[in-house]
Design a protein around this motif. Sequence first.
Motif, PDB file in Angstrom:
ATOM      1  N   VAL A  25       0.861  -1.181   0.000  1.00 38.34           N
ATOM      2  CA  VAL A  25       0.000   0.000   0.000  1.00 38.34           C
ATOM      3  C   VAL A  25       0.900   1.235   0.000  1.00 38.34           C
ATOM      4  CG1 VAL A  25      -1.689   1.322   1.334  1.00 38.34           C
ATOM      5  CG2 VAL A  25      -1.815  -1.172   1.297  1.00 38.34           C
ATOM      6  N   VAL A  26       0.625   2.184  -0.895  1.00 43.67           N
ATOM      7  CA  VAL A  26       1.405   3.423  -0.963  1.00 43.67           C
ATOM      8  C   VAL A  26       0.895   4.397   0.093  1.00 43.67           C
ATOM      9  CG1 VAL A  26       2.030   5.411  -2.390  1.00 43.67           C
ATOM     10  CG2 VAL A  26       1.845   3.139  -3.424  1.00 43.67           C
ATOM     11  N   ILE A  27       1.826   4.967   0.834  1.00 46.62           N
ATOM     12  CA  ILE A  27       1.495   6.002   1.816  1.00 46.62           C
ATOM     13  C   ILE A  27       1.855   7.341   1.185  1.00 46.62           C
ATOM     14  CG2 ILE A  27       1.863   6.851   4.158  1.00 46.62           C
ATOM     15  CD1 ILE A  27       0.586   4.040   3.988  1.00 46.62           C
ATOM     16  N   ASP A  28       0.891   7.927   0.492  1.00 53.58           N
ATOM     17  CA  ASP A  28       1.147   9.192  -0.192  1.00 53.58           C
ATOM     18  C   ASP A  28       0.652  10.371   0.650  1.00 53.58           C
ATOM     19  OD1 ASP A  28      -1.620   9.074  -0.539  1.00 53.58           O
ATOM     20  OD2 ASP A  28      -1.497   8.698  -2.691  1.00 53.58           O
ATOM     21  N   GLN A  29       0.993  11.565   0.211  1.00 51.17           N
ATOM     22  CA  GLN A  29       0.633  12.760   0.977  1.00 51.17           C
ATOM     23  C   GLN A  29      -0.878  12.935   1.058  1.00 51.17           C
ATOM     24  OE1 GLN A  29       3.048  14.663   2.655  1.00 51.17           O
ATOM     25  NE2 GLN A  29       1.210  15.360   3.702  1.00 51.17           N
ATOM     26  N   ALA A  30      -1.596  12.539   0.026  1.00 55.91           N
ATOM     27  CA  ALA A  30      -3.061  12.667   0.053  1.00 55.91           C
ATOM     28  C   ALA A  30      -3.654  11.817   1.183  1.00 55.91           C
ATOM     29  CB  ALA A  30      -3.653  12.262  -1.294  1.00 55.91           C
ATOM     30  N   ARG A  31      -3.144  10.622   1.382  1.00 54.17           N
ATOM     31  CA  ARG A  31      -3.633   9.755   2.464  1.00 54.17           C
ATOM     32  C   ARG A  31      -3.296  10.374   3.822  1.00 54.17           C
ATOM     33  NH1 ARG A  31      -4.566   3.848   2.944  1.00 54.17           N
ATOM     34  NH2 ARG A  31      -4.066   3.766   0.744  1.00 54.17           N
ATOM     35  N   ILE A  32      -2.084  10.896   3.957  1.00 58.00           N
ATOM     36  CA  ILE A  32      -1.665  11.523   5.219  1.00 58.00           C
ATOM     37  C   ILE A  32      -2.531  12.750   5.512  1.00 58.00           C
ATOM     38  CG2 ILE A  32       0.227  12.778   6.342  1.00 58.00           C
ATOM     39  CD1 ILE A  32       2.148  10.838   4.788  1.00 58.00           C
ATOM     40  N   ASP A  33      -2.774  13.573   4.485  1.00 51.79           N
ATOM     41  CA  ASP A  33      -3.609  14.761   4.669  1.00 51.79           C
ATOM     42  C   ASP A  33      -5.043  14.389   5.047  1.00 51.79           C
ATOM     43  OD1 ASP A  33      -1.419  16.354   4.061  1.00 51.79           O
ATOM     44  OD2 ASP A  33      -2.054  16.728   1.985  1.00 51.79           O
ATOM     45  N   ALA A  34      -5.581  13.345   4.425  1.00 55.41           N
ATOM     46  CA  ALA A  34      -6.946  12.898   4.749  1.00 55.41           C
ATOM     47  C   ALA A  34      -7.015  12.405   6.190  1.00 55.41           C
ATOM     48  CB  ALA A  34      -7.387  11.803   3.783  1.00 55.41           C
ATOM     49  N   THR A  39      -8.689  13.193  11.873  1.00 54.47           N
ATOM     50  CA  THR A  39      -8.337  13.116  13.297  1.00 54.47           C
ATOM     51  C   THR A  39      -8.070  14.472  13.941  1.00 54.47           C
ATOM     52  OG1 THR A  39      -5.979  12.860  12.800  1.00 54.47           O
ATOM     53  CG2 THR A  39      -7.303  10.834  12.986  1.00 54.47           C
ATOM     54  N   GLY A  40      -7.854  15.498  13.127  1.00 50.60           N
ATOM     55  CA  GLY A  40      -7.504  16.802  13.671  1.00 50.60           C
ATOM     56  C   GLY A  40      -6.040  16.939  14.031  1.00 50.60           C
ATOM     57  N   ASP A  41      -5.218  15.961  13.672  1.00 51.55           N
ATOM     58  CA  ASP A  41      -3.784  15.999  13.964  1.00 51.55           C
ATOM     59  C   ASP A  41      -3.056  16.606  12.768  1.00 51.55           C
ATOM     60  OD1 ASP A  41      -1.085  15.605  14.443  1.00 51.55           O
ATOM     61  OD2 ASP A  41      -1.290  13.510  15.045  1.00 51.55           O
ATOM     62  N   HIS A  42      -2.823  17.914  12.841  1.00 51.40           N
ATOM     63  CA  HIS A  42      -2.197  18.644  11.738  1.00 51.40           C
ATOM     64  C   HIS A  42      -0.747  19.020  12.060  1.00 51.40           C
ATOM     65  CE1 HIS A  42      -5.973  19.018   9.526  1.00 51.40           C
ATOM     66  NE2 HIS A  42      -6.545  19.243  10.695  1.00 51.40           N
ATOM     67  N   GLN A  43      -0.061  18.214  12.846  1.00 49.32           N
ATOM     68  CA  GLN A  43       1.330  18.518  13.179  1.00 49.32           C
ATOM     69  C   GLN A  43       2.124  18.686  11.880  1.00 49.32           C
ATOM     70  OE1 GLN A  43       3.417  15.499  15.420  1.00 49.32           O
ATOM     71  NE2 GLN A  43       5.042  16.897  15.964  1.00 49.32           N
ATOM     72  N   TRP A  44       2.975  19.689  11.836  1.00 47.92           N
ATOM     73  CA  TRP A  44       3.677  20.065  10.611  1.00 47.92           C
ATOM     74  C   TRP A  44       4.491  18.932   9.999  1.00 47.92           C
ATOM     75  CZ3 TRP A  44       8.935  19.714  10.221  1.00 47.92           C
ATOM     76  CH2 TRP A  44       9.661  19.662  11.412  1.00 47.92           C
ATOM     77  N   ILE A  45       5.037  18.054  10.808  1.00 44.30           N
ATOM     78  CA  ILE A  45       5.890  16.982  10.271  1.00 44.30           C
ATOM     79  C   ILE A  45       5.095  16.018   9.386  1.00 44.30           C
ATOM     80  CG2 ILE A  45       5.723  15.280  12.134  1.00 44.30           C
ATOM     81  CD1 ILE A  45       8.907  15.166  11.852  1.00 44.30           C
ATOM     82  N   HIS A  46       3.768  16.065   9.500  1.00 43.24           N
ATOM     83  CA  HIS A  46       2.905  15.221   8.674  1.00 43.24           C
ATOM     84  C   HIS A  46       2.340  15.969   7.462  1.00 43.24           C
ATOM     85  CE1 HIS A  46       3.131  12.436  11.959  1.00 43.24           C
ATOM     86  NE2 HIS A  46       2.427  13.206  12.770  1.00 43.24           N
ATOM     87  N   VAL A  47       2.010  17.255   7.630  1.00 47.63           N
ATOM     88  CA  VAL A  47       1.214  17.932   6.596  1.00 47.63           C
ATOM     89  C   VAL A  47       1.874  19.133   5.930  1.00 47.63           C
ATOM     90  CG1 VAL A  47      -0.965  17.138   7.595  1.00 47.63           C
ATOM     91  CG2 VAL A  47      -0.021  19.342   8.313  1.00 47.63           C
ATOM     92  N   ASN A  48       2.938  19.667   6.485  1.00 46.21           N
ATOM     93  CA  ASN A  48       3.579  20.843   5.889  1.00 46.21           C
ATOM     94  C   ASN A  48       4.806  20.387   5.100  1.00 46.21           C
ATOM     95  OD1 ASN A  48       5.058  23.215   5.367  1.00 46.21           O
ATOM     96  ND2 ASN A  48       4.106  24.249   7.119  1.00 46.21           N
TER      97      ASN A  48
END
Length: 154
Positions: A25-34, A39-48
């Motif tokens: 399974v590919v873990i792409d940025q779209a999946r991480i952003d979704a 979950t409301g977890d927008h920590q920069w290391i995941h989404v910025n």
Amino acid sequence: MSIEGYGVTTLDEFVGRELGVSDWVVIDQARIDAFAECTGDHQWIHVNVERAKRESPYGGTIAHGYLTLSLLASLSIEIGLIPADAKAGLNYGLDKVRFMTPVKTGVRVRSRVVLESIERKGGGRVILKTGNELQIEGEDKPALVAQTLVMLVT
């Protein structure tokens, strides 16, 4: 996927055995952003992405640990953990989880599942304890190892 000979009445025969390995399974940025949105977890290391390229020790964004953990359910179903003759399989919890290696954006992961034990509870219920290793393609260490519990309703 189904596992040959695997069913509610034959579970004992599979204790200690690997049940299977999922597809990648590919873990792409779209999946991480979704996942961040859900979950409301927008920590920069995941989404910025730009900040992570500049400041992250991983050279870019990484998946949430709980995102990688949440994949175990669908990947276990893909492998065939829930026998075809069970009425349902329900998440019953976790006994142990260790996040071993960060999952960098863009990599592929898969799950290896071993049936560690079963406990027949009566009333048509069976608890399965599985050992799960979420592997990262090209990495020696897994993303995580976890013992998951599933209640079968038979």
